[in-house]
Design a protein around this motif. Sequence first.
Motif, PDB file in Angstrom:
ATOM      1  N   PRO A 123       1.008  -1.346   0.002  1.00 17.33           N
ATOM      2  CA  PRO A 123      -0.088   0.134   0.051  1.00 17.33           C
ATOM      3  C   PRO A 123       1.035   1.314   0.142  1.00 17.33           C
ATOM      4  CG  PRO A 123      -0.753  -1.459   1.499  1.00 17.33           C
ATOM      5  CD  PRO A 123       0.511  -2.134   1.264  1.00 17.33           C
ATOM      6  N   TYR A 124       2.010   1.358   0.744  1.00 18.15           N
ATOM      7  CA  TYR A 124       2.801   2.452   0.871  1.00 18.15           C
ATOM      8  C   TYR A 124       3.512   2.548  -0.591  1.00 18.15           C
ATOM      9  CZ  TYR A 124       2.335   2.139   5.919  1.00 18.15           C
ATOM     10  OH  TYR A 124       1.804   2.169   7.113  1.00 18.15           O
ATOM     11  N   ARG A 125       4.002   1.449  -1.218  1.00 23.96           N
ATOM     12  CA  ARG A 125       4.674   1.649  -2.439  1.00 23.96           C
ATOM     13  C   ARG A 125       3.610   2.125  -3.666  1.00 23.96           C
ATOM     14  NH1 ARG A 125       6.348  -3.206  -2.756  1.00 23.96           N
ATOM     15  NH2 ARG A 125       4.651  -4.028  -4.099  1.00 23.96           N
ATOM     16  N   GLN A 126       2.448   1.784  -3.545  1.00 23.28           N
ATOM     17  CA  GLN A 126       1.491   2.175  -4.586  1.00 23.28           C
ATOM     18  C   GLN A 126       1.323   3.960  -4.438  1.00 23.28           C
ATOM     19  OE1 GLN A 126      -1.999  -0.406  -3.705  1.00 23.28           O
ATOM     20  NE2 GLN A 126      -0.785  -2.012  -4.298  1.00 23.28           N
ATOM     21  N   ALA A 127       1.101   4.221  -3.029  1.00 25.79           N
ATOM     22  CA  ALA A 127       0.992   5.631  -2.775  1.00 25.79           C
ATOM     23  C   ALA A 127       2.226   6.315  -3.359  1.00 25.79           C
ATOM     24  CB  ALA A 127       0.724   5.816  -1.417  1.00 25.79           C
ATOM     25  N   LEU A 128       3.367   5.801  -3.087  1.00 27.10           N
ATOM     26  CA  LEU A 128       4.491   6.459  -3.398  1.00 27.10           C
ATOM     27  C   LEU A 128       4.527   6.748  -5.106  1.00 27.10           C
ATOM     28  CD1 LEU A 128       7.874   7.368  -3.215  1.00 27.10           C
ATOM     29  CD2 LEU A 128       8.376   4.900  -3.622  1.00 27.10           C
ATOM     30  N   ASN A 129       4.261   5.494  -5.683  1.00 28.01           N
ATOM     31  CA  ASN A 129       4.347   5.597  -7.105  1.00 28.01           C
ATOM     32  C   ASN A 129       3.204   6.476  -7.842  1.00 28.01           C
ATOM     33  OD1 ASN A 129       6.536   3.852  -7.647  1.00 28.01           O
ATOM     34  ND2 ASN A 129       5.301   2.129  -7.304  1.00 28.01           N
ATOM     35  N   SER A 130       2.093   6.732  -6.999  1.00 25.95           N
ATOM     36  CA  SER A 130       1.158   7.652  -7.248  1.00 25.95           C
ATOM     37  C   SER A 130       1.579   9.161  -7.522  1.00 25.95           C
ATOM     38  CB  SER A 130      -0.170   7.562  -6.636  1.00 25.95           C
ATOM     39  OG  SER A 130       0.085   8.309  -5.396  1.00 25.95           O
ATOM     40  N   CYS A 131       2.439   9.396  -6.601  1.00 24.17           N
ATOM     41  CA  CYS A 131       3.025  10.605  -6.651  1.00 24.17           C
ATOM     42  C   CYS A 131       3.860  11.128  -7.862  1.00 24.17           C
ATOM     43  CB  CYS A 131       4.066  10.817  -5.394  1.00 24.17           C
ATOM     44  SG  CYS A 131       3.031  10.683  -4.046  1.00 24.17           S
ATOM     45  N   ARG A 132       4.293  10.111  -8.526  1.00 20.12           N
ATOM     46  CA  ARG A 132       5.253  10.188  -9.863  1.00 20.12           C
ATOM     47  C   ARG A 132       4.870  11.516 -10.700  1.00 20.12           C
ATOM     48  NH1 ARG A 132       9.855   7.645  -8.816  1.00 20.12           N
ATOM     49  NH2 ARG A 132       9.785   5.847  -7.652  1.00 20.12           N
ATOM     50  N   ASP A 133       3.524  11.593 -10.950  1.00 21.10           N
ATOM     51  CA  ASP A 133       3.054  12.639 -11.749  1.00 21.10           C
ATOM     52  C   ASP A 133       2.270  13.880 -11.240  1.00 21.10           C
ATOM     53  OD1 ASP A 133       0.767  11.367 -11.081  1.00 21.10           O
ATOM     54  OD2 ASP A 133      -0.259  11.236 -12.781  1.00 21.10           O
ATOM     55  N   ALA A 134       2.969  14.189  -9.759  1.00 23.76           N
ATOM     56  CA  ALA A 134       2.489  15.309  -9.217  1.00 23.76           C
ATOM     57  C   ALA A 134       3.193  16.322  -9.710  1.00 23.76           C
ATOM     58  CB  ALA A 134       2.938  15.128  -7.649  1.00 23.76           C
ATOM     59  N   ASP A 135       2.646  17.626  -9.814  1.00 19.47           N
ATOM     60  CA  ASP A 135       3.144  18.791 -10.333  1.00 19.47           C
ATOM     61  C   ASP A 135       4.177  19.364  -9.386  1.00 19.47           C
ATOM     62  OD1 ASP A 135       0.975  19.041 -12.549  1.00 19.47           O
ATOM     63  OD2 ASP A 135      -0.287  18.677 -11.005  1.00 19.47           O
ATOM     64  N   LEU A 136       4.255  19.326  -8.026  1.00 17.23           N
ATOM     65  CA  LEU A 136       5.249  19.940  -7.125  1.00 17.23           C
ATOM     66  C   LEU A 136       5.349  19.021  -6.164  1.00 17.23           C
ATOM     67  CD1 LEU A 136       6.854  22.304  -6.061  1.00 17.23           C
ATOM     68  CD2 LEU A 136       4.802  23.143  -4.842  1.00 17.23           C
ATOM     69  N   LEU A 137       6.450  18.803  -5.654  1.00 14.67           N
ATOM     70  CA  LEU A 137       7.161  17.862  -4.614  1.00 14.67           C
ATOM     71  C   LEU A 137       7.904  19.114  -3.712  1.00 14.67           C
ATOM     72  CD1 LEU A 137       8.453  14.930  -6.799  1.00 14.67           C
ATOM     73  CD2 LEU A 137       6.454  14.785  -5.320  1.00 14.67           C
ATOM     74  N   LEU A 148      14.270  12.111  -2.917  1.00 10.32           N
ATOM     75  CA  LEU A 148      13.345  12.028  -4.014  1.00 10.32           C
ATOM     76  C   LEU A 148      14.342  11.743  -5.464  1.00 10.32           C
ATOM     77  CD1 LEU A 148      11.267  15.171  -3.649  1.00 10.32           C
ATOM     78  CD2 LEU A 148      10.393  12.848  -3.698  1.00 10.32           C
ATOM     79  N   LEU A 149      15.484  12.194  -5.368  1.00 11.08           N
ATOM     80  CA  LEU A 149      16.328  11.860  -6.455  1.00 11.08           C
ATOM     81  C   LEU A 149      16.704  10.611  -6.495  1.00 11.08           C
ATOM     82  CD1 LEU A 149      18.557  15.161  -6.767  1.00 11.08           C
ATOM     83  CD2 LEU A 149      16.469  14.632  -8.256  1.00 11.08           C
ATOM     84  N   ALA A 150      17.242  10.188  -5.213  1.00 15.60           N
ATOM     85  CA  ALA A 150      17.571   8.431  -5.388  1.00 15.60           C
ATOM     86  C   ALA A 150      16.279   7.806  -5.706  1.00 15.60           C
ATOM     87  CB  ALA A 150      18.117   8.210  -3.722  1.00 15.60           C
ATOM     88  N   ASN A 151      15.214   7.956  -5.487  1.00 15.45           N
ATOM     89  CA  ASN A 151      14.106   7.322  -5.864  1.00 15.45           C
ATOM     90  C   ASN A 151      13.784   7.595  -7.272  1.00 15.45           C
ATOM     91  OD1 ASN A 151      12.972   5.350  -3.514  1.00 15.45           O
ATOM     92  ND2 ASN A 151      13.866   7.260  -2.673  1.00 15.45           N
ATOM     93  N   ASP A 152      14.459   8.341  -8.064  1.00 14.88           N
ATOM     94  CA  ASP A 152      14.015   8.581  -9.396  1.00 14.88           C
ATOM     95  C   ASP A 152      12.969   9.460  -9.582  1.00 14.88           C
ATOM     96  OD1 ASP A 152      16.159   6.870 -10.312  1.00 14.88           O
ATOM     97  OD2 ASP A 152      14.702   4.996 -10.148  1.00 14.88           O
ATOM     98  N   PHE A 153      12.686  10.484  -8.847  1.00 14.56           N
ATOM     99  CA  PHE A 153      11.722  11.749  -9.166  1.00 14.56           C
ATOM    100  C   PHE A 153      12.388  12.475  -9.960  1.00 14.56           C
ATOM    101  CE2 PHE A 153       9.614   9.427  -5.828  1.00 14.56           C
ATOM    102  CZ  PHE A 153       8.206   9.844  -5.978  1.00 14.56           C
ATOM    103  N   ASP A 154      11.603  13.364 -10.848  1.00 15.68           N
ATOM    104  CA  ASP A 154      12.052  14.243 -11.550  1.00 15.68           C
ATOM    105  C   ASP A 154      12.359  15.797 -10.865  1.00 15.68           C
ATOM    106  OD1 ASP A 154      12.585  16.278 -13.661  1.00 15.68           O
ATOM    107  OD2 ASP A 154      10.611  16.009 -14.609  1.00 15.68           O
ATOM    108  N   ASP A 155      13.794  16.008 -11.246  1.00 16.34           N
ATOM    109  CA  ASP A 155      14.107  17.245 -10.266  1.00 16.34           C
ATOM    110  C   ASP A 155      13.383  18.543 -10.796  1.00 16.34           C
ATOM    111  OD1 ASP A 155      16.171  18.287  -8.255  1.00 16.34           O
ATOM    112  OD2 ASP A 155      17.326  18.964 -10.091  1.00 16.34           O
TER     113      ASP A 155
END
Length: 362
Positions: A123-137, A148-155
């Motif tokens: 459940p936590y992993r699914q929530a994490l992956n749902s953030c990948r198309d968020a507009d602002l982190l 975030l960078l270590a987990n392949d999020f867009d800088d």
Amino acid sequence: MLWVSLPDQRARRELYWMSRMPGTRVRAMARQEPVGDIEWVPSTYRRPITRFVEAGALAWVRGLDEQPPQEFDWVTSLELCSLVTGQASRWRRAARASGARRPLQAVITWENLPDQPLYKVPPYRQALNSCRDADLLLCMVDAARDHLLANDFDDELIRVVKPGVDTEVFHPAERPVEEPVVVFASPLADNKGIDRVLDAMAIVRREIPEARLRVAGRGPLEHLVRAAAEDPSSGVELVGSLDTAGVADLMRSAAVSTTAPRPTWKWTEQLGLAYLEAQACGLPVVTTRCGTNDEAVQPPNSLVDDDVEELAEALLAFLRDPAHRAAVGAANRNHVVAHHDLATQCVAMGAAFAEIEALHAR
């Protein structure tokens, strides 16, 4: 902005900061009435597990689908792997699938463990992956950006704005406290190290018998503090839970602030607002190295190993030298006013949102 709260979210933190951003109106789905100029939607949660600290993230808010997306520019939540963040992502996607350009989605994070073991739980992993198309982190610490960078999020979607404290509420005493009083204002839990602090103060009192420890907070180790407070020879006083003004008054009654955090299997200290509050009140800070608390506690404050003797010696160094602790306290106050003033930091957070909005407008 629509804010989707965790069920146990603490007051005067992230939601409050959002409401302090210039030109921002916030509607909050929350279990408890929030602090600040916020429209409150009293909310209940489906929470299958309650027995461990992460259970707050493993909860779904009821009624999100009833909120009309066209009324909001943003939907915002706390932490990457909270299930309300996953809910917000799905709600936002459904709105934009119909061709709407809004709402945008923001996720606020403090997470500083590059290899967070909770991400292995589905459940936590699914929530994490749902953030990948968020507009602002929006990161509250530099280490969160690294995470975030270590987990392949867009800088390009990441912004870092350090949190602030109310420097009008948290201000120094008229005169520095001369008595050897140490304050601990934090949850009375193993990961915050009240047991270490009690042991260290016993050593301190061998050298400075009049030294005292004032403890504010509640938690599973409260019985240790109560037992010490019942012994007149301990110099320990338990003041219980305090509101914001009470914490500030407590800080101003002390000469030094201390904690002794230690990591757990899925948590390590991220910043520590209590450190900033103490520094805003003109106190030096003594604490143990843990996670990334060096982002808040910098020299000439004392970061020591997780060792009772080292903690005691660092406390003694400040308690023996009033002039030194006054100088460090003054430098701390200046640093917090310059880098962590609440109003200034809320403006900076608003600027991060505005920058993303401008990118979408283009």
